[in-house]
Design an enzyme around this catalytic site. Structure first.
Site, PDB file in Angstrom:
ATOM      1  N   TRP A  50       1.584  -1.871  17.308  1.00 25.66           N
ATOM      2  CA  TRP A  50       1.809  -3.153  17.985  1.00 25.66           C
ATOM      3  C   TRP A  50       3.297  -3.445  18.186  1.00 25.66           C
ATOM      4  CZ3 TRP A  50       0.692  -2.527  12.915  1.00 25.66           C
ATOM      5  CH2 TRP A  50       1.527  -3.139  11.984  1.00 25.66           C
ATOM      6  N   GLU A 107       1.507   6.564   6.572  1.00 26.42           N
ATOM      7  CA  GLU A 107       2.915   6.631   6.149  1.00 26.42           C
ATOM      8  C   GLU A 107       3.575   7.926   6.613  1.00 26.42           C
ATOM      9  OE1 GLU A 107       4.395   4.079   5.189  1.00 26.42           O
ATOM     10  OE2 GLU A 107       2.679   2.822   4.618  1.00 26.42           O
ATOM     11  N   LEU A 137       0.830  -1.205   0.000  1.00 27.64           N
ATOM     12  CA  LEU A 137       0.000   0.000   0.000  1.00 27.64           C
ATOM     13  C   LEU A 137       0.859   1.246   0.000  1.00 27.64           C
ATOM     14  CD1 LEU A 137      -2.906  -0.401   2.585  1.00 27.64           C
ATOM     15  CD2 LEU A 137      -3.073  -0.147   0.116  1.00 27.64           C
TER      16      LEU A 137
HETATM   17 ZN   LIG Z   1       3.297   1.276   8.438  1.00 27.45          ZN
END
Ligand SMILES: [Zn+2]
Length: 374
Positions: free
Chosen positions: A230, A219, A178
């Site tokens: 996480w 981003e 992505l």
């Molecule tokens: Zn990332």
């Protein structure tokens, strides 16, 4: 160009920022040293031993490089799609997004207005008027995390000076990616973020479930030094994102999770999966936390201080520029970098950074002693 084995449908769990981070840690002593310095600074802010001195909102000038293959005209996304992305960023980084109301009540006090706005550059590095959008044709079918899209020599587009502009490359990405970002502290010639053209903005070719503009929000979070929420420890619960107010969570979430989702003994509230730095669908992420805001402040007053101390290229007066051969890349301050002179560029960047830090130290001392720095 239809989907193919090299270009599968994108999934959120293929953000390439950590790949790039680990590659640079392996390859570059300079990056390792810079990262240590940046982490130390972030820790000072995170633990409250140091707090942000900036007031008001900082505006980051943006240049959007649309790198497209003429064989697939859809890659040449239109201006409206780019503007739709800037609009999303200006909502998300000000906690002005309408879906922020969906943050669970227990975490609403933690929602951060990062006080950062984004503006397509109005002046290019030479001081000429621009709409902040650069369109470059490529012969390549697509790109990877190897940074080829960031150089004209490898079928991409050269960056504008990365201490003055946030460079966003929009292109076709392979491997289901992505997007990816370079954390602060990396080489200036590859600094910025890369976003898949169908996961950019909210109109045109933007495709569900990544048509909310949140890939760029995520981003740019990395570009401002945020880690995945996480901690990239593959479910081990041993590493976190170095932000105290985001609960430790096992692994990334996906899709549209139901609250609460408990992992790593983080009950009763569980994972803060609606955070922009998780991997959920665009329609399921709505917030940065206050701790993440502090980490971004540490970055903006440290490694990216040039965006605070430099006059805004987007709106400020043109820097005086002398005559330079046509096509010679130059910094926004008028300096023409030595051809292939990575060392010279690094030294120039280091000098600018040092000046920025010195200015900031003087200001901080001024606050303590009551003296105003000159
Ligand atoms: Zn990332």
């Amino acid at each position: 160009m239809a989907a193919s084995p090299n270009f599968p449908a994108p999934t959120r769990d293929l953000c390439g920022a950590m790949l790039v981070h680990r590659r640079l840690l392996n390859e570059s002593m300079t990056y390792r040293a810079q990262r240590a310095r940046i982490e130390n600074r972030a820790l000072l802010y995170e633990t409250g031993r140091r707090s942000s001195t900036r007031s008001g909102v900082v505006t980051i000038p943006v240049v959007c490089h649309v790198v497209h293959n003429p064989a697939d005209p859809s890659q040449n996304i239109d201006d409206a799609q780019i503007h739709s992305q800037i609009d999303v960023l200006n909502k998300d980084y000000r906690a002005a997004n309408s879906d922020v109301s969906q943050v669970p009540r227990v975490w609403q006090p933690l929602v951060a207005d990062a006080r950062i706005e984004f503006q397509l550059a109005a002046q290019d590095p030479f001081g000429a008027q621009t709409n902040g959008i650069v369109r470059v044709e490529t012969g390549k079918e697509g790109f990877d995390t190897d940074d080829a899209v960031k150089s004209a020599n490898t079928g991409g587009a050269d960056p504008w000076p990365s201490d003055q502009y946030l460079n966003i490359w929009v292109c076709r990405l392979g491997g289901g990616l992505l997007g990816y970002a370079q954390f602060p502290g990396g080489p200036p010639q590859t600094d910025g973020v890369v976003i898949l053209n169908t996961a950019f903005g909210t109109t045109g070719t933007a495709a569900a479930p990544f048509d909310g503009g949140r890939t760029a929000t995520h981003e740019i979070g990395h570009w401002l030094d945020l880690f995945h929420i996480w901690g990239d420890d593959d479910g081990a619960c041993t590493n976190d994102d170095r932000v105290a107010d985001t609960p430790n969570q096992a692994d990334h979430n996906a899709g549209k999770p139901t609250f609460p989702h408990v992992t790593c003994d983080n009950g009763p509230n569980g994972d803060m999966f609606m955070n922009y730095m998780d991997y959920v669908d665009d329609a399921a992420m709505f917030m940065f936390s206050k701790g993440q805001g502090e980490r971004m402040n540490a970055c903006l007053e440290g490694a990216r201080a040039s965006f605070l101390v430099a006059r805004q290229a987007a709106a400020g007066p043109a820097q005086p520029v002398g005559a330079a051969p046509s096509g010679t890349p130059r910094a926004a301050n008028g300096a023409v970098p030595a051809q292939g002179g990575d060392v010279e560029r690094l030294l120039a960047d280091t000098e600018r950074l040092t000046q920025a830090v010195l200015t900031e130290i003087r200001d901080a001392l001024g606050l303590v002693t009551g003296r105003v720095s000159g």
